[in-house]
Motif scaffolding. Structure first.
Motif, PDB file in Angstrom:
ATOM      1  N   ARG A   1     -49.554  46.222 -13.718  1.00 24.71           N
ATOM      2  CA  ARG A   1     -49.650  44.899 -13.086  1.00 24.71           C
ATOM      3  C   ARG A   1     -51.100  44.577 -12.717  1.00 24.71           C
ATOM      4  O   ARG A   1     -51.557  43.446 -12.911  1.00 24.71           O
ATOM      5  CB  ARG A   1     -48.755  44.838 -11.852  1.00 24.71           C
ATOM      6  CG  ARG A   1     -48.700  43.442 -11.267  1.00 24.71           C
ATOM      7  CD  ARG A   1     -47.925  43.380  -9.974  1.00 24.71           C
ATOM      8  NE  ARG A   1     -46.502  43.531 -10.181  1.00 24.71           N
ATOM      9  CZ  ARG A   1     -45.703  44.230  -9.376  1.00 24.71           C
ATOM     10  NH1 ARG A   1     -46.192  44.826  -8.321  1.00 24.71           N
ATOM     11  NH2 ARG A   1     -44.420  44.325  -9.621  1.00 24.71           N
TER      12      ARG A   1
ATOM     13  N   TYR B   1     -38.194  55.825 -14.050  1.00 24.01           N
ATOM     14  CA  TYR B   1     -37.132  55.214 -13.257  1.00 24.01           C
ATOM     15  C   TYR B   1     -36.771  56.047 -12.032  1.00 24.01           C
ATOM     16  O   TYR B   1     -35.591  56.269 -11.718  1.00 24.01           O
ATOM     17  CB  TYR B   1     -35.910  54.937 -14.146  1.00 24.01           C
ATOM     18  CG  TYR B   1     -36.304  54.145 -15.366  1.00 24.01           C
ATOM     19  CD1 TYR B   1     -36.768  52.843 -15.226  1.00 24.01           C
ATOM     20  CD2 TYR B   1     -36.291  54.710 -16.634  1.00 24.01           C
ATOM     21  CE1 TYR B   1     -37.198  52.118 -16.324  1.00 24.01           C
ATOM     22  CE2 TYR B   1     -36.723  53.994 -17.739  1.00 24.01           C
ATOM     23  CZ  TYR B   1     -37.175  52.698 -17.575  1.00 24.01           C
ATOM     24  OH  TYR B   1     -37.616  51.990 -18.659  1.00 24.01           O
TER      25      TYR B   1
ATOM     26  N   CYS C   1     -48.362  55.217 -20.900  1.00 23.37           N
ATOM     27  CA  CYS C   1     -49.228  54.633 -19.878  1.00 23.37           C
ATOM     28  C   CYS C   1     -50.548  55.386 -19.839  1.00 23.37           C
ATOM     29  O   CYS C   1     -50.581  56.610 -19.804  1.00 23.37           O
ATOM     30  CB  CYS C   1     -48.542  54.689 -18.512  1.00 23.37           C
ATOM     31  SG  CYS C   1     -47.255  53.453 -18.372  1.00 23.37           S
TER      32      CYS C   1
ATOM     33  N   ASP D   1     -52.843  43.555 -15.819  1.00 23.50           N
ATOM     34  CA  ASP D   1     -52.310  42.241 -16.191  1.00 23.50           C
ATOM     35  C   ASP D   1     -52.952  41.151 -15.317  1.00 23.50           C
ATOM     36  O   ASP D   1     -53.510  40.162 -15.818  1.00 23.50           O
ATOM     37  CB  ASP D   1     -50.783  42.303 -15.985  1.00 23.50           C
ATOM     38  CG  ASP D   1     -50.061  41.080 -16.531  1.00 23.50           C
ATOM     39  OD1 ASP D   1     -50.735  40.154 -17.000  1.00 23.50           O
ATOM     40  OD2 ASP D   1     -48.820  41.060 -16.466  1.00 23.50           O
TER      41      ASP D   1
ATOM     42  N   ASN E   1     -50.314  55.243 -11.821  1.00 22.80           N
ATOM     43  CA  ASN E   1     -50.076  54.195 -10.836  1.00 22.80           C
ATOM     44  C   ASN E   1     -50.704  54.632  -9.520  1.00 22.80           C
ATOM     45  O   ASN E   1     -50.330  55.665  -8.978  1.00 22.80           O
ATOM     46  CB  ASN E   1     -48.570  53.980 -10.634  1.00 22.80           C
ATOM     47  CG  ASN E   1     -47.938  53.181 -11.767  1.00 22.80           C
ATOM     48  OD1 ASN E   1     -48.637  52.518 -12.532  1.00 22.80           O
ATOM     49  ND2 ASN E   1     -46.629  53.255 -11.867  1.00 22.80           N
TER      50      ASN E   1
HETATM   51  N1  EPU Z   1     -46.008  44.679 -14.661  1.00 21.29           N
HETATM   52  C1  EPU Z   1     -46.724  43.513 -14.833  1.00 21.29           C
HETATM   53  N2  EPU Z   1     -47.515  43.410 -15.943  1.00 21.29           N
HETATM   54  C2  EPU Z   1     -47.618  44.392 -16.886  1.00 21.29           C
HETATM   55  C3  EPU Z   1     -46.889  45.574 -16.694  1.00 21.29           C
HETATM   56  C4  EPU Z   1     -46.087  45.706 -15.571  1.00 21.29           C
HETATM   57  O1  EPU Z   1     -46.653  42.609 -14.015  1.00 21.29           O
HETATM   58  O2  EPU Z   1     -48.369  44.212 -17.849  1.00 21.29           O
HETATM   59  C5  EPU Z   1     -45.131  44.802 -13.486  1.00 21.29           C
HETATM   60  C6  EPU Z   1     -43.666  44.851 -13.898  1.00 21.29           C
HETATM   61  O3  EPU Z   1     -43.131  43.565 -14.029  1.00 21.29           O
HETATM   62  C7  EPU Z   1     -43.058  45.637 -12.763  1.00 21.29           C
HETATM   63  C8  EPU Z   1     -44.164  46.594 -12.317  1.00 21.29           C
HETATM   64  O4  EPU Z   1     -45.381  46.041 -12.851  1.00 21.29           O
HETATM   65  O5  EPU Z   1     -42.747  44.790 -11.685  1.00 21.29           O
HETATM   66  C9  EPU Z   1     -43.956  48.004 -12.817  1.00 21.29           C
HETATM   67  O6  EPU Z   1     -43.891  48.006 -14.250  1.00 21.29           O
HETATM   68  P1  EPU Z   1     -42.936  48.994 -15.072  1.00 21.29           P
HETATM   69  O7  EPU Z   1     -41.530  48.876 -14.575  1.00 21.29           O
HETATM   70  O8  EPU Z   1     -43.193  48.771 -16.511  1.00 21.29           O
HETATM   71  O9  EPU Z   1     -43.373  50.424 -14.639  1.00 21.29           O
HETATM   72  P2  EPU Z   1     -44.818  51.062 -14.567  1.00 21.29           P
HETATM   73  O10 EPU Z   1     -45.066  51.406 -13.139  1.00 21.29           O
HETATM   74  O11 EPU Z   1     -45.830  50.251 -15.290  1.00 21.29           O
HETATM   75  C10 EPU Z   1     -43.967  53.508 -14.815  1.00 21.29           C
HETATM   76  C11 EPU Z   1     -44.448  54.698 -15.568  1.00 21.29           C
HETATM   77  C12 EPU Z   1     -43.969  54.642 -17.017  1.00 21.29           C
HETATM   78  C13 EPU Z   1     -42.464  54.556 -17.055  1.00 21.29           C
HETATM   79  C14 EPU Z   1     -42.029  53.319 -16.252  1.00 21.29           C
HETATM   80  C15 EPU Z   1     -40.531  53.224 -16.126  1.00 21.29           C
HETATM   81  C16 EPU Z   1     -46.632  55.451 -14.758  1.00 21.29           C
HETATM   82  C17 EPU Z   1     -48.100  55.341 -14.926  1.00 21.29           C
HETATM   83  N3  EPU Z   1     -45.905  54.689 -15.564  1.00 21.29           N
HETATM   84  O12 EPU Z   1     -44.580  52.370 -15.426  1.00 21.29           O
HETATM   85  O13 EPU Z   1     -44.388  55.851 -17.636  1.00 21.29           O
HETATM   86  O14 EPU Z   1     -42.002  54.435 -18.387  1.00 21.29           O
HETATM   87  O15 EPU Z   1     -42.544  53.412 -14.907  1.00 21.29           O
HETATM   88  O16 EPU Z   1     -40.090  54.196 -15.212  1.00 21.29           O
HETATM   89  O17 EPU Z   1     -46.149  56.215 -13.918  1.00 21.29           O
HETATM   90  C18 EPU Z   1     -45.921  57.032 -19.014  1.00 21.29           C
HETATM   91  O18 EPU Z   1     -45.891  57.912 -18.152  1.00 21.29           O
HETATM   92  O19 EPU Z   1     -46.594  57.124 -20.058  1.00 21.29           O
HETATM   93  C19 EPU Z   1     -45.132  55.835 -18.791  1.00 21.29           C
HETATM   94  C20 EPU Z   1     -45.125  54.824 -19.646  1.00 21.29           C
END
Ligand code: EPU
Length: 292
Positions: free
Chosen positions: A222, A128, A210, A225, A214
């Motif tokens: 995403r 976040y 994860c 997905d 990213n």
């Molecule tokens: N999204 C999709 N489909 C999916 C997953 C995500 O469309 O299957 C979209 C979501 O709707 C959103 C965007 O992608 O608009 C980002 O998704 P999310 O908020 O879940 O965050 P993320 O970028 O996938 C990152 C960190 C996570 C952390 C979350 C919350 C990385 C690789 N991942 O995930 O960290 O929990 O933000 O801050 O940096 C980890 O490090 O192991 C981890 C899970």
């Protein structure tokens, strides 16, 4: 110096994902001096070794023959004003909860990030828009030669999901600098982060968080997905239907199955989006490369 150790421990018990073979030698020092003795001995013998934390960001692909270090330091926190000192083997979520209990604000983002404090230091864990280095006053570690160091973080030492501690160093502990907070507001933030995570991530299944980083400005979840890969399965390994960047183990996934699923996802995202996903998790391959 005698260091507590165990033989032949399955990685199923040492990692949250539960994939991988056997850890042949698990050394579990209960003092910093024992940890130092371990590192010095390995350095002197030019013996490669690995450090394990909470095992929540780790994919093990096979047996590990080299010695593995996992700290078991006393679970004590020390507070001085707005600073809180914790050992590397303290639980990361537990530390977040404890600082919230103390009425200190700043570590709420970590309420749902599993693993140990040492692992969080190693990876500069974050969520976040916040990350560990934002609240890090000082950190302690052993160099690859076993020298004890304590210092304040400097620019370049902690970046997105990366820190200087990866280079053969062992995190020993940290001192956080937090701010006085309103207990109700802290609690509300913690709840909010927990809820968000609970609805978007498959927390009930064995996972390693994860799997891929990213890419700049993009979301790996995403991309996966949109490539239609959710639910793709190799044996007991599956791309989570809830979050594309979580690869889950339904119970019996083998190292080979898990590695195959990771490779499939990577190749497919490359094909569809032209993006090469880089692993975010640490991967211990077999046969093992020399780490130091
Ligand atoms: N999204 C999709 N489909 C999916 C997953 C995500 O469309 O299957 C979209 C979501 O709707 C959103 C965007 O992608 O608009 C980002 O998704 P999310 O908020 O879940 O965050 P993320 O970028 O996938 C990152 C960190 C996570 C952390 C979350 C919350 C990385 C690789 N991942 O995930 O960290 O929990 O933000 O801050 O940096 C980890 O490090 O192991 C981890 C899970």
């Amino acid at each position: 110096m005698a260091i507590p150790h165990r033989r032949d421990v399955p990685f199923a018990r040492l990692t949250t994902l539960g994939v991988g073979g056997i850890c042949r030698w698990l050394f579990e020092p209960v003092t910093e001096a024992q940890a130092q003795s371990f590192v010095r001995t390995c350095a002197r013998e030019a013996m490669p070794w690995r450090t394990l934390g909470g095992g929540s960001n780790l994919v093990v692909l096979g047996d590990v023959e080299m010695p593995v270090l996992r700290l078991r330091l006393p679970q004590e926190l020390r507070r001085e004003g707005l600073e809180v000192q914790a050992p590397a083997s303290f639980g990361h979520i537990r530390l977040s909860a404890a600082t919230a209990e103390m009425g200190l604000a700043g570590m709420e983002y970590a309420a749902g990030i599993p693993g140990s404090v040492g692992g969080a230091m190693h990876m500069n864990a974050g969520a976040y828009g916040r990350e560990l280095v934002d609240i890090l006053a000082r950190y302690r570690f052993l160099t690859a030669e076993g020298e004890w160091v304590e210092k304040a973080p400097e620019p370049g030492e902690f970046r997105y999901r990366w820190s200087v501690l990866g280079e053969g160093r062992v995190a020993l502990g940290l001192t956080l600098r937090l701010v006085e907070g309103d207990p109700d507001r802290i609690r509300a933030l913690v709840e909010d982060y927990r809820r968000k995570r609970g609805t978007s991530q498959p927390l009930g299944k064995r996972n390693a968080g994860c799997i891929f980083k990213n890419p700049a400005g993009l979301s790996a979840g995403r991309l996966i997905d949109q490539a239609g890969l959710k639910g793709l399965r190799v044996g007991d390994a599956e791309v989570s239907p809830e979050h594309g960047n979580f690869l889950i183990n339904h119970g019996q996934a083998s190292s080979a199955q898990f590695a195959e699923l990771m490779a499939l996802v990577r190749a497919r995202v490359q094909e569809v989006h032209g993006v090469d996903l880089e692993p975010e998790v640490e991967i211990w391959e077999a046969p093992q490369p020399i780490v130091r």
